[in-house]
Write a protein that holds these residues in place. Sequence first.
Motif, mmCIF file in Angstrom:
data_model
loop_
_atom_site.group_PDB
_atom_site.id
_atom_site.type_symbol
_atom_site.label_atom_id
_atom_site.label_comp_id
_atom_site.label_asym_id
_atom_site.label_seq_id
_atom_site.Cartn_x
_atom_site.Cartn_y
_atom_site.Cartn_z
ATOM 1 N N MET A 203 29.120 6.410 23.206
ATOM 2 C CA MET A 203 28.082 5.076 23.113
ATOM 3 C C MET A 203 28.030 4.971 24.571
ATOM 4 O O MET A 203 26.907 4.329 24.846
ATOM 5 C CB MET A 203 28.490 4.207 22.154
ATOM 6 N N TYR A 204 29.019 4.327 25.189
ATOM 7 C CA TYR A 204 28.993 3.972 26.364
ATOM 8 C C TYR A 204 28.498 4.773 27.584
ATOM 9 O O TYR A 204 27.920 4.505 28.430
ATOM 10 C CB TYR A 204 30.334 3.122 26.966
ATOM 11 N N SER A 205 28.614 6.038 27.169
ATOM 12 C CA SER A 205 28.509 7.100 28.608
ATOM 13 C C SER A 205 26.974 7.410 28.150
ATOM 14 O O SER A 205 26.394 8.059 29.425
ATOM 15 C CB SER A 205 29.307 8.385 28.395
ATOM 16 N N ARG A 206 26.379 7.370 27.138
ATOM 17 C CA ARG A 206 24.977 7.685 27.072
ATOM 18 C C ARG A 206 24.127 6.800 27.755
ATOM 19 O O ARG A 206 24.332 5.506 28.104
ATOM 20 C CB ARG A 206 24.578 7.676 25.707
ATOM 21 N N GLU A 207 22.764 7.171 28.185
ATOM 22 C CA GLU A 207 21.870 6.539 28.880
ATOM 23 C C GLU A 207 22.361 5.743 30.035
ATOM 24 O O GLU A 207 21.774 4.486 30.108
ATOM 25 C CB GLU A 207 20.986 5.466 27.791
ATOM 26 N N GLY A 208 23.233 6.168 30.852
ATOM 27 C CA GLY A 208 23.847 5.413 32.006
ATOM 28 C C GLY A 208 24.374 4.148 32.012
ATOM 29 O O GLY A 208 24.571 3.491 32.716
ATOM 30 N N VAL B 273 42.045 -0.062 38.710
ATOM 31 C CA VAL B 273 41.086 -1.115 38.736
ATOM 32 C C VAL B 273 40.268 -1.336 39.969
ATOM 33 O O VAL B 273 39.067 -1.344 39.782
ATOM 34 C CB VAL B 273 42.086 -2.418 38.509
ATOM 35 N N THR B 274 40.877 -0.928 41.269
ATOM 36 C CA THR B 274 40.104 -0.875 42.262
ATOM 37 C C THR B 274 38.840 0.192 42.050
ATOM 38 O O THR B 274 37.714 -0.251 42.594
ATOM 39 C CB THR B 274 40.878 -0.642 43.609
ATOM 40 N N GLN B 275 39.217 1.245 41.604
ATOM 41 C CA GLN B 275 38.083 2.167 41.526
ATOM 42 C C GLN B 275 36.903 1.882 40.709
ATOM 43 O O GLN B 275 35.762 1.739 41.070
ATOM 44 C CB GLN B 275 38.528 3.455 40.945
ATOM 45 N N HIS B 276 37.468 1.119 39.505
ATOM 46 C CA HIS B 276 36.351 0.372 38.729
ATOM 47 C C HIS B 276 35.652 -0.767 39.418
ATOM 48 O O HIS B 276 34.157 -0.876 39.211
ATOM 49 C CB HIS B 276 36.869 -0.197 37.379
ATOM 50 N N ARG C 79 27.988 1.810 31.335
ATOM 51 C CA ARG C 79 29.152 1.890 32.069
ATOM 52 C C ARG C 79 30.363 2.748 31.364
ATOM 53 O O ARG C 79 30.125 2.926 30.042
ATOM 54 C CB ARG C 79 29.652 0.615 32.369
ATOM 55 N N LYS C 80 31.049 3.223 32.159
ATOM 56 C CA LYS C 80 32.543 3.801 31.581
ATOM 57 C C LYS C 80 33.032 2.492 30.645
ATOM 58 O O LYS C 80 33.231 1.549 30.980
ATOM 59 C CB LYS C 80 33.284 4.433 32.467
#
Length: 163
Positions: free
Chosen positions: A26-31, A71-74, A33-34
Motif C-alpha cells: 500500500m505504501y509503495s504504490r503511487e509514489g 535512519v540517516t538514509q531515511h 513513502r517506504k
Amino acid sequence: MSEHKEQIAKQLMEAFFYARRREHRMYSREGKRKPGEIMVLYAIRSRTEKGEPGIMVSEISEKLDVTSPTVTQHINSLEAQGYVERQADAADRRIVRIRLTEEGEKYIQAVNDARLRMFLELVEHLGEEQSVQFAESLQKASDYMFKEFMKRHSSSPHEEGES
C-alpha cells in the motif's frame, strides 16, 4: 503440540505476514513513502508534537530499534522530498535535530486520514460487533506476543545460533 493446533498456528502466522505484506504494498504504490520512512516521520512527530525542538538521529534509531545509518538514509531521502529538515541545537551547535517541515506535517496528516478511512471501511465490511471482537482479539494477541512470549523467550533464535 497437536497437528490441529500447529495448523491453526501456521494459519495465524500467515495471516499476520499477509497483512504486513499488504501494508508494505500500500505504501509503495503511487509514489508513497517506504514503510521505514513513515516510521521515521512518526518518530519525529511524536517528539516534536510535545513541543520539543526536534529529535536526534540516535534517538530515532533507539526508538525504532534500527541502526543510525538506516535512519540517516531515511532522513536523507525525506529531506530531499521536503518532509524533514535538520537544525542545529540552540544550546549545543554540535547536535543536529530533525524536525518535520510543513509538508511533512501535511503528509503525516494525510496518512492518518487515509488510515482512518481504511478502518472505517473495515468496520462497514465486518460490521460493528465483529470489528469490536477483532480489535479485542488483536489486542490480546499483541499483549501475549510482545509481553508474555517475550518474557518467557528472552533470547532470539539468532542468539542461540539458529537461523
